[in-house]
Design a protein around this motif. Structure first.
Motif: not given
Length: 453
Positions: A55-81
């Motif tokens: 598994k590969l998870v990239i933790v991003v801020g709200p509205g920053m899901e494109a960061i995970a989209d730039s990495v093949p196979g990655a899933v975004a998780a949002v840290q809201h606070d």
């Protein structure tokens, strides 16, 4: 080293990339800035990918899901606070639901860690420790946290610089924030971290404190300092680019390429050079370039999205754009630009030409100043130049058009119709001559000049 070689347990990787990166002073998220043609976060994900994580998870801020989209196979998780680095890791828990294995935590703004360094970090868990932290030695003034070891050389605690005693500050062993948690304890340790500090945040380095309080073992491994520097500013971005370029140049030379002036050659993260390649000064490799054996690339050339076969000669001042394929012993000369063009074996495009959306057949010769007129303002059109064809200098080939095998075009022609194989096509206005015109012209000009004076 694969994950299997390091441990029998599966591996998940969590990359922390929720920071705003305000010191970059940019509308682009910090970790999407590029070094060697790849976003910073792409480099951060590249090294652990060699360990074959499940598994590969990239933790991003709200509205920053494109960061995970730039990495093949990655899933975004949002840290809201944004409540600290440990809180960021917990934001990935739902994405890892059902996963039973070791957890590797990395920072998304640290792009230069090598796969073997991470493999060694994970292997350090094999003695039964619950936590392994990657350290490095820093001898300059800094604000890094220190790894404090006990009498047995085991990791006892991590002390932040602002909280360190004068004695603790003498330690040069610093915290890189790369951490691996044994799967049996990972989430229990993370969820036990409190926010009893001045900032009211949940800090990832506290995994050591929690583990030790529970009688669990903690260990560390070490990395060279240049592998673990993070990027927070444009200055640090440039420094990382320099370090990576030096690494890529050295690897190219160790693998059999000659760089005449290494410090002037710019590589992409995925550049592949064969054996006995010669690269002259001031050559730039953009992403997606593969070069075969015994190729010469002359100075000031720029390649991107290009495949070059054995024995080809390119440049100087050649620009090869995406979709270019250069055949065996083909030649691309000075001030030639290609785009989405297949230059077949032994073909030559030696001078001042543009070849786009085209095929140049085996052994064909394209004269100086030739252009393929491939764009009509709306669509791109294809030019096909057959094997052994000869295109005279200053020919304009108005696509779509085909030059048959062995066909010739006269210099200065504008070719708008297909040319039969072995035929000569000439398109020129009739040349006219006016006897004595030049002498009369000069006389008129000289007389006018005298009257003006």
């Amino acid at each position: 080293m694969t994950a299997t070689a390091a441990s029998a347990k599966p591996l998940a990787v969590v990359i922390l990339a929720a920071g705003k990166g305000t010191r970059m002073r940019s509308d682009t998220p910090k970790v999407l800035h590029e070094i060697a043609g790849l976003p910073i976060v792409g480099h951060a994900a590249k090294a652990p990918a060699a360990l074959d994580p499940q598994k590969l998870v990239i933790v991003v801020g709200p509205g920053m899901e494109a960061i995970a989209d730039s990495v093949p196979g990655a899933v975004a998780a949002v840290q809201h606070d944004r409540l600290g680095t440990a809180h960021a890791v917990l934001a990935a828990k739902d994405a890892l639901s059902g996963f039973d294995g070791d957890l590797m935590i990395l920072n998304g703004d640290v792009p230069l860690i090598r796969p073997e360094t991470l493999a060694a970090l994970r292997t350090s868990l094999s003695g039964g420790a619950a936590v392994a932290v990657l350290g490095f030695h820093c001898h300059d003034d800094h604000a890094y946290g220190r790894l404090i070891l006990d009498a047995d050389g085991q990791l006892d605690r991590i002390v932040e610089d602002k909280d360190a005693t004068p004695e603790e500050k003498t330690s040069t062993l610093c915290n890189s924030n790369a951490i691996v948690l044994a799967g049996a304890h990972a989430w229990d340790i993370l969820e036990a971290i409190d926010n009893d500090n001045a900032q009211g945040e949940y800090y990832l380095p506290d995994v050591v404190k929690v583990a030790r309080a529970r009688g669990l073992g903690c260990t560390h491994s070490e990395a060279p300092e240049d592998e673990v520097h993070g990027i927070n500013s444009r200055v640090e971005l440039a420094r990382a680019e320099g370090l990576l370029q030096a690494r890529l140049r050295r690897a190219a030379m160790e693998n059999g390429a000659t760089l005449i002036a290494p410090e002037t050659v710019h590589f992409s993260h995925d550049t592949v050079l064969g054996r006995d390649v010669i690269v002259e000064p001031n050559v730039v490799f953009g992403p997606g370039v593969t070069v075969g054996d015994h190729v010469t690339i002359k100075g000031f050339s720029h390649l991107e999205g290009t495949q070059v076969r054995d024995g080809a000669v390119l440049g100087p001042y050649a620009r090869l754009r995406p979709g270019t394929e250069i055949g065996v012993k083909a030649k691309i000369g000075n001030f030639v630009e290609t785009k989405k063009a297949k230059i077949e074996d032994g073909a030559k495009v030696n001078h001042l030409s543009y070849i786009g959306d085209a095929r140049v057949g085996t052994g064909a010769n394209v004269g100086a100043g030739t252009i393929t007129c491939n764009y009509d303002g709306y669509d791109k059109h294809f030019t096909d130049i057959g094997a052994g064809a000869f295109i005279g200098s200053n020919t304009s080939l108005v696509a779509p058009v085909t030059i048959g095998d062995g066909g010739y075009t006269g210099s200065g022609s504008v070719i708008t119709k297909d040319v039969t194989g072995d035929a000569l096509a000439v398109e020129r206005s009739v040349q006219k001559e006016v006897p004595g015109w030049a002498a009369r012209f000069r006389a008129r000009k000289e007389e006018a000049k005298k009257k003006g004076a």
